[in-house]
Design an enzyme around this catalytic site. Structure first.
Site, PDB file in Angstrom:
ATOM      1  CE  LYS A 117      -1.561  -1.591   3.817  1.00  0.00           C
ATOM      2  NZ  LYS A 117      -2.261  -1.935   5.087  1.00  0.00           N
ATOM      3  N   GLY A 119      -7.170   4.219  10.211  1.00  0.00           N
ATOM      4  CA  GLY A 119      -7.850   2.981   9.829  1.00  0.00           C
ATOM      5  C   GLY A 119      -7.909   2.713   8.336  1.00  0.00           C
ATOM      6  CB  THR A 120      -6.331   4.262   5.324  1.00  0.00           C
ATOM      7  OG1 THR A 120      -5.046   4.322   5.949  1.00  0.00           O
ATOM      8  CG2 THR A 120      -6.953   5.641   5.294  1.00  0.00           C
ATOM      9  N   GLY A 121      -5.679   1.359   6.362  1.00  0.00           N
ATOM     10  CA  GLY A 121      -5.151   0.031   6.010  1.00  0.00           C
ATOM     11  C   GLY A 121      -6.127  -1.072   6.375  1.00  0.00           C
ATOM     12  CB  CYS A 122      -8.260  -1.655   9.377  1.00  0.00           C
ATOM     13  SG  CYS A 122      -7.004  -1.585  10.658  1.00  0.00           S
ATOM     14  CB  THR A 145      -5.310   8.705   6.726  1.00  0.00           C
ATOM     15  OG1 THR A 145      -4.265   9.121   7.615  1.00  0.00           O
ATOM     16  CG2 THR A 145      -5.428   9.670   5.563  1.00  0.00           C
TER      17      THR A 145
HETATM   18  N1  LIG Z   1      -3.634  10.526   1.629  1.00  0.00           N
HETATM   19  C1  LIG Z   1      -4.118   9.522   0.888  1.00  0.00           C
HETATM   20  N2  LIG Z   1      -4.729   9.780  -0.293  1.00  0.00           N
HETATM   21  C2  LIG Z   1      -5.222   8.759  -1.051  1.00  0.00           C
HETATM   22  N3  LIG Z   1      -5.108   7.466  -0.718  1.00  0.00           N
HETATM   23  C3  LIG Z   1      -4.506   7.149   0.436  1.00  0.00           C
HETATM   24  C4  LIG Z   1      -3.973   8.152   1.301  1.00  0.00           C
HETATM   25  N4  LIG Z   1      -3.447   7.537   2.402  1.00  0.00           N
HETATM   26  C5  LIG Z   1      -3.649   6.220   2.223  1.00  0.00           C
HETATM   27  N5  LIG Z   1      -4.260   5.978   1.037  1.00  0.00           N
HETATM   28  C6  LIG Z   1      -4.664   4.657   0.522  1.00  0.00           C
HETATM   29  O1  LIG Z   1      -5.257   3.961   1.614  1.00  0.00           O
HETATM   30  C7  LIG Z   1      -4.934   2.566   1.557  1.00  0.00           C
HETATM   31  C8  LIG Z   1      -4.224   2.172   2.843  1.00  0.00           C
HETATM   32  O2  LIG Z   1      -2.879   2.597   2.755  1.00  0.00           O
HETATM   33  P1  LIG Z   1      -1.929   2.972   3.959  1.00  0.00           P
HETATM   34  O3  LIG Z   1      -2.415   4.243   4.581  1.00  0.00           O
HETATM   35  O4  LIG Z   1      -0.545   2.958   3.433  1.00  0.00           O
HETATM   36  O5  LIG Z   1      -2.175   1.784   4.992  1.00  0.00           O
HETATM   37  P2  LIG Z   1      -1.972   1.728   6.587  1.00  0.00           P
HETATM   38  O6  LIG Z   1      -3.190   2.364   7.212  1.00  0.00           O
HETATM   39  O7  LIG Z   1      -1.870   0.269   6.842  1.00  0.00           O
HETATM   40  O8  LIG Z   1      -0.735   2.486   6.916  1.00  0.00           O
HETATM   41  C9  LIG Z   1      -4.102   2.402   0.279  1.00  0.00           C
HETATM   42  O9  LIG Z   1      -4.973   2.083  -0.792  1.00  0.00           O
HETATM   43  C10 LIG Z   1      -3.489   3.787   0.078  1.00  0.00           C
HETATM   44  O10 LIG Z   1      -3.112   4.021  -1.255  1.00  0.00           O
HETATM   45  C1  LIG Z   2      -6.804  -2.225  17.079  1.00  0.00           C
HETATM   46  C2  LIG Z   2      -6.059  -1.611  15.952  1.00  0.00           C
HETATM   47  N1  LIG Z   2      -5.734  -2.350  14.870  1.00  0.00           N
HETATM   48  C3  LIG Z   2      -5.052  -1.795  13.845  1.00  0.00           C
HETATM   49  C4  LIG Z   2      -4.681  -0.463  13.875  1.00  0.00           C
HETATM   50  C5  LIG Z   2      -3.906   0.143  12.744  1.00  0.00           C
HETATM   51  O1  LIG Z   2      -4.804   0.400  11.746  1.00  0.00           O
HETATM   52  P1  LIG Z   2      -4.441   1.062  10.345  1.00  0.00           P
HETATM   53  O2  LIG Z   2      -5.522   0.755   9.401  1.00  0.00           O
HETATM   54  O3  LIG Z   2      -3.069   0.664   9.952  1.00  0.00           O
HETATM   55  O4  LIG Z   2      -4.567   2.579  10.686  1.00  0.00           O
HETATM   56  P2  LIG Z   2      -3.652   3.564  11.503  1.00  0.00           P
HETATM   57  O5  LIG Z   2      -3.599   3.218  12.932  1.00  0.00           O
HETATM   58  O6  LIG Z   2      -2.325   3.422  10.824  1.00  0.00           O
HETATM   59  O7  LIG Z   2      -4.320   4.842  11.283  1.00  0.00           O
HETATM   60  C6  LIG Z   2      -5.060   0.283  14.994  1.00  0.00           C
HETATM   61  N2  LIG Z   2      -4.750   1.595  15.075  1.00  0.00           N
HETATM   62  N3  LIG Z   2      -5.738  -0.296  16.020  1.00  0.00           N
END
Ligand SMILES: Nc1ncnc2c1ncn2[C@@H]1O[C@H](COP(=O)(O)OP(=O)(O)O)[C@@H](O)[C@H]1O
Ligand SMILES: Cc1ncc(COP(=O)(O)OP(=O)(O)O)c(N)n1
Length: 269
Positions: A174, A211-214, A209
Site C-alpha cells: 500500500k 484505519g485506512t489500512g484496515c 486517515t
Molecule cells: N492521503 C491519501 N490519499 C489517497 N489514498 C490514500 C492516502 N493515504 C492512504 N491511502 C490509501 O489507503 C490505503 C491504505 O494505505 P496505507 O495508509 O498505506 O495503509 P496503513 O493504514 O496500513 O498504513 C491504500 O490504498 C493507500 O493508497
Molecule cells: C486495534 C487496531 N488495529 C489496527 C490499527 C492500525 O490500523 P491502520 O488501518 O493501519 O490505521 P492507523 O492506525 O495506521 O491509522 C489500529 N490503530 N488499532
C-alpha cells in the site's frame, strides 16, 4: 447465498480501525461479519492510550466456536500482538484449510504506538506469510519484513518479490506512506508471482486517515469472500478507500476515521 467473513484483530474503542473498521466494512460490502478479538485497545483519534492483549487460548476458543458453526469464506488478520497468537492463528488456519487468508501485518499505529512486539516480525515471516493468500503491508511494514529500504515504486516491486518468495500467493504493498514530496499520487502495487499491477489515486491532503489500512484490506476480504478475483477485489478496495478518505467524517480532535458509507452511497467524488 450469505457470504461470511472473519476478522482476527484488535478492538479500537474509537471505532476507526481494527475490528470495528473491519465489521463496518464487511457490512457495507454486504458480507456477514464475524470477529475474534486479539486485544482490547483504549484508543481514540489522538492515539492509543492502552493495550490489553487476549491470551492465545482465548483467541483459539473464538476461532473454534466460529469455525465449527459459521465457517467463513474468507478470513483477515490485523493486530496479532505477539508470537503466541501468530503461531496459534497460523496453525488454526492450516488445520482448517482456510484458502482465503488475508494477512494485514499491522505493526505500528499512525500515532506511533506499537501494536506488535518487534521480535514477532520473525513469527509473521516464518508462520503466517507462508499460509497467506494475500498480504497487504504498508511501506514501513514491507521494509520491516524484507529489510529493504523502499523509496519508490521500483523498490516496492522488489519488496513484493521478496514477500512472494516468503510464501504469500499475492502481495499488495500500500502506498499511503509515500511522502507528498515523492508523489502526488497514492499508488498500491499488486504482485501475483507473474505480473505487477498498479492501482493509483490522487493523494488526498487530510489528517483523517485513521484505519485506512484496515478498511482497505477488509474490502479485499469481503470481495474475496463473495468469490471475486484478487485483481477485481483490489480495484474495488481502492475505490472504496479513496471515497472513504475523500469524504472523511471530521470527528475527533486528532487523526479522524474515514467514511465507510461514502463508496456505496455514491457520494460524488
Ligand atoms: N492521503 C491519501 N490519499 C489517497 N489514498 C490514500 C492516502 N493515504 C492512504 N491511502 C490509501 O489507503 C490505503 C491504505 O494505505 P496505507 O495508509 O498505506 O495503509 P496503513 O493504514 O496500513 O498504513 C491504500 O490504498 C493507500 O493508497
Ligand atoms: C486495534 C487496531 N488495529 C489496527 C490499527 C492500525 O490500523 P491502520 O488501518 O493501519 O490505521 P492507523 O492506525 O495506521 O491509522 C489500529 N490503530 N488499532
Amino acid at each position: 447465498m450469505v457470504y461470511k467473513a472473519l476478522t482476527i484483530a484488535g478492538s479500537d474503542s474509537g471505532g476507526g480501525a481494527g475490528i470495528q473498521a473491519d465489521l463496518k466494512t464487511f457490512q457495507e460490502c454486504h458480507v456477514y461479519g464475524m470477529s475474534a478479538v486479539t486485544a482490547v485497545t483504549a484508543q481514540n483519534t489522538k492515539g492509543v492510550q492502552g493495550v490489553f492483549p487476549s491470551s492465545a487460548s482465548e483467541v483459539l476458543e473464538q476461532l473454534t466456536s466460529i469455525n465449527e458453526d459459521l465457517p467463513p469464506e474468507a478470513v483477515k488478520t490485523g493486530m496479532l500482538v505477539n508470537d503466541e497468537i501468530i503461531a496459534s492463528v497460523a496453525d488454526f488456519a492450516s488445520s482448517s484449510g482456510w484458502e482465503k487468508l488475508i494477512v494485514d501485518p499491522v505493526m505500528i499505529a499512525k500515532g506511533g504506538a506499537s501494536l506488535l512486539g518487534e521480535k514477532s516480525i520473525e513469527a509473521l515471516i516464518n508462520r503466517l506469510i507462508p499460509v497467506a493468500y494475500v498480504i497487504t503491508p504498508n511501506i514501513p511494514e514491507a521494509e520491516a519484513l524484507t529489510g529493504r529500504e523502499i523509496r519508490d515504486v521500483g523498490d516496492c516491486r522488489k519488496a513484493a518479490e521478496d514477500l512472494y518468495g516468503m510464501g504469500a500467493k499475492h502481495v499488495i504493498i500500500k502506498g499511503g506512506h509515500q511522502s507528498q514530496s515523492q508523489s502526488s499520487y497514492a499508488t498500491d502495487i499488486l504482485y501475483d508471482g507473474k505480473e505487477f499491477f498498479e492501482f493509483t489515486s490522487p493523494r488526498i491532503s487530510t489528517p483523517h486517515t485513521h484505519g485506512t489500512g484496515c478498511t482497505f484490506s477488509a474490502v479485499i476480504t469481503a470481495e474475496l469472500a463473495k468469490g471475486n478475483p484478487v485483481f477485481d477485489s483490489v480495484h474495488t478496495a481502492k475505490g472504496f478507500i479513496t471515497a472513504a478518505i475523500s469524504h472523511s467524517l471530521g470527528i475527533g480532535n486528532g487523526h479522524g476515521p474515514t467514511n465507510h458509507w461514502a463508496y456505496h452511497e455514491g457520494v460524488n467524488l
